[in-house]
Design a protein around this motif. Structure first.
Motif, short mmCIF file in Angstrom:
data_model
loop_
_atom_site.label_atom_id
_atom_site.label_comp_id
_atom_site.label_asym_id
_atom_site.label_seq_id
_atom_site.Cartn_x
_atom_site.Cartn_y
_atom_site.Cartn_z
N GLN A 1 0.86 -1.18 0.00
CA GLN A 1 0.00 0.00 0.00
C GLN A 1 0.89 1.24 0.00
N VAL A 2 0.78 2.02 -1.06
CA VAL A 2 1.56 3.26 -1.18
C VAL A 2 0.73 4.41 -0.64
N ILE A 3 1.33 5.19 0.23
CA ILE A 3 0.66 6.32 0.89
C ILE A 3 1.36 7.61 0.52
N TRP A 4 0.58 8.58 0.11
CA TRP A 4 1.12 9.93 -0.13
C TRP A 4 0.86 10.79 1.10
N THR A 5 1.80 11.66 1.42
CA THR A 5 1.59 12.63 2.49
C THR A 5 0.83 13.83 1.92
N GLU B 1 5.65 26.03 -3.29
CA GLU B 1 5.90 26.61 -1.97
C GLU B 1 4.92 26.11 -0.90
N GLN B 2 3.82 25.49 -1.30
CA GLN B 2 2.81 25.05 -0.35
C GLN B 2 3.04 23.57 0.01
N ALA B 3 2.91 23.26 1.31
CA ALA B 3 3.17 21.89 1.76
C ALA B 3 2.06 21.32 2.63
N ASP B 4 1.15 22.17 3.14
CA ASP B 4 0.07 21.66 3.97
C ASP B 4 -1.06 22.68 3.97
N PHE B 5 -2.10 22.39 4.74
CA PHE B 5 -3.25 23.30 4.75
C PHE B 5 -2.97 24.57 5.54
N GLY B 6 -1.82 24.66 6.16
CA GLY B 6 -1.44 25.91 6.80
C GLY B 6 -1.10 26.98 5.77
N ASP B 7 -0.44 26.57 4.68
CA ASP B 7 -0.11 27.55 3.64
C ASP B 7 -0.93 27.34 2.36
#
Length: 707
Positions: A418-422, A644-650
């Motif tokens: 099972q491959v999971i993406w972050t 430049e974006q990596a999560d829901f913070g940015d």
């Protein structure tokens, strides 16, 4: 009477369980070498759409992905309506990959573009009607009475004398021996008991109980977990890596290079994700390291001038502009946008020498099977695709990168993987909604009426990557959708498309070309109205005078438009036509503490026959949420060739406390259903921008909107 020769032939297959299975076979495909799905001796496995077992169980195969839009319920309603059964009497399971399940509006077995109900409208009703017809015929033969004395209700056939009845299960064996009718009669609208109602969704209890299986819920014996670290620079290649820290994580089995990066393989998902975070990767710089949002923007701006292929030409725009009493010109800018599905990309593959099983939340099971066939060399009949529930799709899950990851690793390791993406993987390695620029020029006569309209779309081509054969004379129809088919009567109109490709990977996004073209065209129309001293709604009414269907939308909005505007708020509207549907959207917006706040939306939809009103309203509401996020919140930006974006913070999404009031008005129609999944999203940005124009007196031409 509804004939079956319009589209398909009927095939009846008797299963070992003594049941009746019915399905559609298209003659053009039946004669090809397309392999048939292997038939299991287990009588619980249905064939094609319906399997009626001798014990009374009715199994239905769902050929479209359930990703929150409600097709598990709506499509079942179409079949159950004609089959004369209750939704509670159906057992629903995902369909395998087979020619019978092709979505003919998309040309493949896939879900997207608001096509599911439109494609199924006749097919599933005919399938249900045919099964009902055979059940009635079987009962009539059993009793030795005319079929006219028999009626079907709740999976039973009743005789008119009120003393005899037989269940579908009891009739199944007899029905298999009957000849298929040459035509079937569909129920008249006044006789409908399901279509047009809002029953409880079939997937909700599963999700509330935690029994719904999404891709990340898949568990197979001996399964491993894996993550893949990719180069953050667009198009760069890995030149070196250090997996020592990742190897040291308890549960990590191995770290090695694969086609698209460095894989961390572990016994648990937590170990795989922890190892992924500790992995050190170096990339070989390429020219894309110089990519920045500013440079990409500049590249597109060049395309605003010079010559460009013509997508549409009506009248003589240049001459009309030269003679206009007033000419207006504006440039609109739309950024790259991510899909940001709530469930990150994932896939579980089990590749063996004799076969392959793929468990995946995909919008394209047929493409998934083809990907596995290409990578493994296995024949198509040895590859089975099991479609799970999808935690959002929006076009992203028609791609195959996450499938390639899992198939490659399982084949290499000889075990299920099972491959999971972050979340960072999801945001930084997406196929984005394209950045586009739009140059519009409009001419007004002395009375303030538009007489000329020029629109140039500048942006990369989605079709060049996905389906280059559909490019015609340099025109990408996905990029011009919504700009070509303007409903307004304009005597002189010209549309151009200037292709300006960038290194950024792009793909399908909710609303596709409508999502950027509606912003430009509907905002520019309000600018023309303001310049000519016209009311935006009345100007639209004038330009739609020859289109009663569009006027009906505006008529329903008229009372809301005419009501006093609350103090401190602005009101704007937008009109979108897509997927066989039309929607008018009114927005009320305020500015509070320097921030834009959407207060209320009123949507009027003409989507043809409404199968499930609650599901349609939910799609309008979700489309507004999706559109508001894109209008006011995030944008994908680049620096040094990296996202430049990596999560829901940015890359923020709309929050619960920012949700506006939404009222949805559905216009009753006898026309076939239109698509609704993406109809509201394109209308949000122009409606909000036009409301701000009314409130603040200046246009907003760039997304996301900033004060």
């Amino acid at each position: 009477m509804k004939g079956l020769t319009r589209r398909d032939l009927l095939k009846i297959v008797t299963l070992s369980g003594g049941g009746l299975a019915l399905g559609w076979v298209w003659p053009a495909r039946a004669e090809t070498n397309e392999p048939a799905a292997p038939r299991s001796p287990d009588p619980f496995e249905p064939n094609a759409w319906i399997n009626i077992h001798a014990d009374g169980r009715i199994q239905v195969r769902l050929a479209r992905a359930e990703m929150g839009q409600g097709v598990m319920t709506s499509l079942a309603m179409l079949l159950a309506e004609e089959l004369e059964v209750g939704l509670d009497q159906l057992q629903i399971e995902p369909a395998p990959v087979a020619p019978a399940y092709v979505n003919y509006l998309l040309g493949e077995q896939a879900t997207g573009g608001g096509t599911s109900t439109r494609d199924a409208w006749n097919t599933l009703r005919e399938a249900g009607a045919l099964a009902r017809t055979l059940m009635i015929a079987a009962a009539a033969q059993t009793w030795g009475v005319p079929e006219s004395e028999c009626r079907a209700r709740r999976a039973q056939v009743h005789h008119a004398d009120g003393t005899r009845r037989l269940t579908y299960g009891e009739l199944a064996a007899t029905a298999t021996r009957l000849p298929a009718p040459s035509s079937v009669e569909l129920k008249a609208k006044p006789d409908w008991t399901l279509i047009g109602t809002s029953p409880r969704r079939l997937d909700t209890p599963l999700k509330v109980r935690g029994a719904a299986h999404f891709g990340l819920d898949v568990r197979l014996p001996g399964m491993l977990y894996a993550t893949i670290a990719r180069c953050p620079v667009i198009g760069a290649q890995i030149s070196g890596w250090n997996g020592q820290a990742a190897h040291a994580v308890p549960g990590v089995i191995d770290v090695f290079a694969v086609r698209y990066g460095i894989a961390v393989v572990a016994e648990t998902s937590w170990a795989a994700l922890t190892g992924h975070a500790r992995l050190e990767v170096e990339c070989r710089p390429r020219v894309n390291t110089a990519v920045t949002t500013e440079r990409l923007h500049s590249r597109l701006r060049i395309g605003l001038n010079g010559r460009a292929p013509v997508a549409l030409k009506e009248g003589d725009v240049s001459r009309a502009l030269a003679r206009a009493a007033l000419e207006i010109e504006s440039v609109y800018e739309v950024p790259f946008q991510a899909h940001a599905c709530m469930e990150p990309m994932n896939c579980t593959a089990d590749v063996r020498p004799d076969g392959c099983d793929i468990h995946v939340p995909t919008q394209s099971p047929a493409a998934t099977r083809e990907t596995a066939r290409h990578l493994t060399g296995l024949s198509a009949e040895r590859i089975r695709v099991h479609t799970t529930f999808l935690g959002g799709g929006h076009g992203r899950r028609r791609e195959q990168d996450f499938v390639q990851d899992a198939v490659e690793l399982s084949q290499r390791l000889g075990r299920p993987v099972q491959v999971i993406w972050t979340r960072a993987d999801d945001l930084q390695h997406d196929y984005y909604r394209p950045m586009t620029l739009h140059r519009l020029r409009g001419g007004l006569d002395a009375a303030g009426e538009p007489v000329a309209w020029f629109h140039r779309v500048v942006g990369p081509s989605v079709l060049a990557r996905r389906d280059p054969g559909r490019l015609r004379d340099g025109i990408d129809s996905l990029m011009t959708d919504g700009a070509v088919s303007l409903p307004y009567r304009l005597p002189h109109r010209r549309l151009e498309y200037r292709r300006a490709d960038t290194p950024v990977p792009i793909g399908l996004w909710r609303g596709d070309g409508h999502s950027h073209n509606a912003f430009a065209t509907e905002c520019f129309l309000d600018e023309l109205a303001r310049a000519g001293g016209r009311d935006p709604l009345e100007l639209r009414r004038q330009l739609l005078a020859e289109s009663p269907a569009h006027l009906a939308l505006l008529d329903r909005l008229a009372e809301y438009w005419a009501a006093p505007v609350p103090e401190g708020q602005g009101r704007g509207l937008a009109l979108v036509e897509a997927m066989g549907s039309r929607l008018a959207l009114l927005a009320e917006v305020s500015v509070e503490d320097g921030k834009i706040r959407a207060r209320r939306f009123v949507a009027v939809l003409d989507g043809g026959q409404v199968v499930n009103p609650d599901a349609v309203r939910a799609q309008i509401e979700s489309g507004i949420v999706f559109g508001l996020t894109a209008t006011l919140k995030g944008a994908i930006t680049f620096s040094d060739g990296q996202v430049e974006q990596a999560d829901f913070g940015d890359y923020p999404l709309l929050r619960f406390d920012e949700m506006p009031e939404v009222e949805s008005i559905l216009i009753d129609s006898d026309a076939p259903p239109g698509g609704v999944s993406s109809i509201a999203t394109p209308a949000v940005a122009p409606a909000v921008a036009n409301a701000l124009l009314a409130l603040l007196g200046r246009p907003f031409r760039t997304l996301p909107i900033r004060l």
